[in-house]
Design a protein around this motif. Structure first.
Motif, PDB file in Angstrom:
ATOM      1  N   SER A  97       0.849  -1.192   0.000  1.00  8.65           N
ATOM      2  CA  SER A  97       0.000   0.000   0.000  1.00  8.65           C
ATOM      3  C   SER A  97       0.885   1.243   0.000  1.00  8.65           C
ATOM      4  O   SER A  97       1.796   1.340   0.810  1.00  8.65           O
ATOM      5  CB  SER A  97      -0.871   0.028   1.255  1.00  8.65           C
ATOM      6  N   PRO A  98       0.611   2.204  -0.886  1.00  7.95           N
ATOM      7  CA  PRO A  98       1.480   3.389  -0.956  1.00  7.95           C
ATOM      8  C   PRO A  98       1.575   4.078   0.397  1.00  7.95           C
ATOM      9  O   PRO A  98       0.565   4.402   1.027  1.00  7.95           O
ATOM     10  CB  PRO A  98       0.786   4.290  -1.972  1.00  7.95           C
ATOM     11  N   ASN A  99       2.809   4.277   0.847  1.00  6.74           N
ATOM     12  CA  ASN A  99       3.071   4.996   2.095  1.00  6.74           C
ATOM     13  C   ASN A  99       4.439   5.637   1.935  1.00  6.74           C
ATOM     14  O   ASN A  99       5.111   5.435   0.912  1.00  6.74           O
ATOM     15  CB  ASN A  99       3.020   4.029   3.275  1.00  6.74           C
ATOM     16  N   THR A 100       4.872   6.410   2.912  1.00 10.19           N
ATOM     17  CA  THR A 100       6.124   7.156   2.712  1.00 10.19           C
ATOM     18  C   THR A 100       7.381   6.318   2.946  1.00 10.19           C
ATOM     19  O   THR A 100       8.490   6.820   2.773  1.00 10.19           O
ATOM     20  CB  THR A 100       6.179   8.407   3.623  1.00 10.19           C
ATOM     21  N   GLU A 101       7.204   5.074   3.359  1.00 10.30           N
ATOM     22  CA  GLU A 101       8.342   4.165   3.567  1.00 10.30           C
ATOM     23  C   GLU A 101       9.384   4.751   4.519  1.00 10.30           C
ATOM     24  O   GLU A 101      10.564   4.859   4.189  1.00 10.30           O
ATOM     25  CB  GLU A 101       8.953   3.764   2.214  1.00 10.30           C
ATOM     26  N   PRO A 102       8.946   5.110   5.733  1.00  2.00           N
ATOM     27  CA  PRO A 102       9.876   5.723   6.683  1.00  2.00           C
ATOM     28  C   PRO A 102      10.760   4.688   7.365  1.00  2.00           C
ATOM     29  O   PRO A 102      10.568   3.490   7.220  1.00  2.00           O
ATOM     30  CB  PRO A 102       8.929   6.348   7.711  1.00  2.00           C
ATOM     31  N   ALA A 170       1.929  11.848   3.923  1.00  2.61           N
ATOM     32  CA  ALA A 170       1.474  10.457   3.852  1.00  2.61           C
ATOM     33  C   ALA A 170       0.110  10.365   3.175  1.00  2.61           C
ATOM     34  O   ALA A 170      -0.137   9.459   2.370  1.00  2.61           O
ATOM     35  CB  ALA A 170       1.413   9.848   5.250  1.00  2.61           C
ATOM     36  N   GLY A 171      -0.770  11.323   3.499  1.00  8.03           N
ATOM     37  CA  GLY A 171      -2.092  11.330   2.888  1.00  8.03           C
ATOM     38  C   GLY A 171      -2.022  11.544   1.381  1.00  8.03           C
ATOM     39  O   GLY A 171      -2.748  10.908   0.614  1.00  8.03           O
TER      40      GLY A 171
ATOM     41  N   GLU B 367       2.905  12.515  -4.471  1.00  8.90           N
ATOM     42  CA  GLU B 367       3.755  11.503  -3.845  1.00  8.90           C
ATOM     43  C   GLU B 367       4.251  11.863  -2.445  1.00  8.90           C
ATOM     44  O   GLU B 367       5.031  11.106  -1.843  1.00  8.90           O
ATOM     45  CB  GLU B 367       4.965  11.188  -4.754  1.00  8.90           C
ATOM     46  N   GLY B 368       3.837  13.024  -1.924  1.00 11.47           N
ATOM     47  CA  GLY B 368       4.267  13.378  -0.581  1.00 11.47           C
ATOM     48  C   GLY B 368       5.747  13.673  -0.473  1.00 11.47           C
ATOM     49  O   GLY B 368       6.346  13.495   0.579  1.00 11.47           O
TER      50      GLY B 368
END
Lengths: 435, 435
Positions: A97-102, A170-171, B367-368
């Motif tokens: 799921s697309p997320n910021t990959e922190p 993130a949103g 893409e944030g």
């Protein structure tokens, strides 16, 4: 497979049946999480958008049926917080799921700062290199997953800074409508850093408390809004555990002897301790004593004051400090911070705004890390703990940097300046005697 | 073991004896590097602080005796650029020397931006999460290693922005006296972002050209100064190759079909191409065609102008664009950029400052990622390449984001603003009709 842990730990798995989770959730929506358990009375409720115990109004925390998980499985995972997904309230396919990959930020061997402070071994965990430059990306990523699984139609938060940036970014990446509430008198650069990500930045004529109150009201009135730090807070807070997991893994699956952590609500400190306890209990690190230290700025130091007064009664204060991201006058998890610091033989300490500024420059000049005021507070408290003999200089120590100095430039702008201003000639350079 | 590569590639290993390196260097000071080779005439000189060919004044570039290196060896390395140390001019123990540990930044699957632009598959390589928030940390880390091996007593650069930050931070962490020269009229926030790291920030009364000229003069007059972008430039420039290596590794050891790269001096683009060629020749990726595209801002677009005019004659310009970190009016590697873009079937394109601003917001909202003007230029050029049919939308594409929007806030501060300003009440919120 589940592991039965310490009975006194209300967050641990038990043998009773888990309460039913909220309706309409898919199987595994929250991974190995089994329930939300009250930190005070142990009462469990089903996984869903709840944050206060229906029995005693205590804070709810995620409890797990802990899986068997190996170092190798973790090491084979992605280079971000999802490598620890088995220990987070997220589905097994979370990285799709697309997320910021922190996460998986640098753990730097801070030899210069150690020498300066007289410590034998010091590491800096540097979360200023997260996607939006603070540890908030970790917690927001977990809140986003919860919002998605709960089929929220809006992702939201009240904030004045780091949290607003993290939520807005993130949103955007997740493609979910995102509303960020800020006080209308917030400095324009800070507005830009959120408004660039979302067209739904809402300025509220009032102070942060007013904004916060409005957010709680909206969370209560509107269907389908996931406020990261309100109604999905239990899921959100779990994200801070990844700081603890990473530190242990980056040390070669070992816990440090001492760790210094900033205290705002106190959630981060309690979650790092939870992470260390989980790692011990799951056999991923050796059981050993470690000391946890909390850092506050004197202008907002209710937990430090209570610690020094040897009381559990934390008296709310009206914050007055440059460390805005730590300025929570009535810290929800303050009591747990006291418990942990006392239990582990640590302490809670505070420093003045001037010491915060000094520590920002100290960290930059020794390790090349430009931290914000929260990190200045933590490094400055580390210094004070050494000077007052509260920290053992012979033990391996970790200090957490939670954010980036580019967001609080004003804190040091009158302290650092060019060494000299010269004419554009070699002679002028020689005369300036730079070295 | 060494591999003999294409004879036409002057950077490749040959069977002739390497010229002697500078006196006093330890064995393996520059790893598998064998010499500095002229890009124009192929003449080789020993490894040392040289940057221009003594025969023809062409630029010198690092040439290697390429080792046999496997994907597994690389994957077992540290999670930063040093995992590729066998292909860089650094010693094998490089990760033991204090440095900022840059690299291995996110490669994000940019589904939203791809959809917005009509591309089937798009990735963003995000270097804004490097230690000082730009790709410069990569090149500076390589320059620092060279400075150390050459026993330089001072680490230095002239710069107005990202390079100054990276040099000042790396020098602090390495504990080497570091002098950064800036124009005295540089905005104070930008001064702070370097001055926080070094007490030896020197303001020069003049424009960037004056500062640059002074730096070259000092490099010529003083013993033991390592100016990262002057006398150790060949080593410095190699750091950009790691962008190419990482993209290939993060794609699962595969080259993309198309890549869009910003062009300032042109060095980054040429080094990413060099990295791809090396990976092919070493058998680390499959040989396949790929297209390289260069991105400039119209206000400083000498390479784009030459590309469109189908000439090799790049006419220097006086920069006039908000993309300050790309504002090099006489790009040293411009001719090589033309070669590569033509050879691979790519192109060089430019966009207006307004399009740069628009693209910054586009990337943030989809893409944030908050990019600086250079990244806005690259994303905006990507958009234009699609719209003009120069880029094949069915092919897998990578776009590089080289820096952070927090450093160029002004570029978008008049474009993004709160959606509404409301009273702190639920009724006011409902009336604002946020969704």
């Amino acid at each position: 497979m589940s592991t039965v842990l310490d009975e006194n730990d209300t967050t641990a798995a038990t043998t009773v049946t888990a309460p039913p989770q909220a309706a309409g959730l898919r199987d595994g929506a929250f991974g190995n999480a089994r329930a939300l358990a009250c930190r005070e009375c142990g009462h469990e409720v089903g996984l869903g958008p709840s944050y206060a115990c229906p029995e005693c109004f205590g804070p709810l925390e995620v409890a797990y049926d802990y899986p068997a998980v190996t170092r190798e499985e973790i090491a084979a995972g992605p280079r971000n917080i999802w490598r620890y997904k088995a220990l987070l309230p997220v589905p097994t396919d979370i990285e799709q799921s697309p997320n910021t990959e922190p996460g998986f930020t640098r753990l730097l061997d801070a030899r210069n700062l150690a020498r300066e402070l007289g410590l034998e071994k010091l590491w800096v965990k540097d979360d200023s290199t997260n996607p939006t430059n603070s540890f908030k990306d970790r917690v927001v990523a977990c809140a986003l997953s919860a919002a998605r699984e709960l089929d929220a139609k809006v992702f939201a938060c009240p904030s004045t800074g780091n949290l607003a940036n993290a939520v807005a970014a993130a949103g955007a990446r997740a493609g979910i409508p995102t509303v960020v509430f800020i006080p209308s008198n917030l400095e324009q650069p800070k507005q830009v850093n959120s408004a660039v990500f979302t067209e739904r930045l809402v300025a509220v004529d009032g102070n942060y408390d007013d904004v916060n109150k409005l957010a709680s009201e909206i969370a209560g009135e509107e269907e389908g809004w996931a406020f990261v730090n309100v109604n999905v807070r239990p899921f959100y807070a779990e994200g801070s555990k990844t700081l603890g997991y990473e530190i242990a893994e980056q040390l070669g699956w070992r816990l440090p002897d001492q760790i210094v952590i900033p205290v705002a609500s106190g959630s981060q400190l309690t979650k790092v301790d939870k992470a260390f306890q989980e790692l011990i209990r799951l056999g991923l690190v050796e059981d050993k004593p470690y000391r946890v230290f909390g850092a506050q700025a004197t202008g907002c130091s209710p937990v430090s004051v209570a610690y020094k007064a040897e009381t559990d009664a934390i008296r709310p204060v009206k914050p007055d400090t440059i460390a805005k991201s730590l300025a929570i006058g009535n810290p929800a998890d303050g009591i747990y911070v006291l418990d942990i610091c006392r239990r582990t033989g640590g302490a809670v300490e505070d420093i003045s705004d001037d010491e915060v500024r000094e520590a920002i420059v100290l960290l930059a000049r020794t390790e090349g890390i430009f931290t914000e005021t929260a990190g200045g507070t933590t490094v400055g408290v580390l210094k004070k703990l050494v000077e007052t003999g509260q920290l053992d200089t012979s033990l391996e120590t970790v200090v957490i940097n939670t954010g980036h100095g580019l967001k609080t430039l004003d804190a040091v702008s009158d302290r650092v300046a060019p060494f000299a201003t010269i004419a554009p000639s070699y002679d002028a350079f020689v005369a300036a005697d730079v070295l």
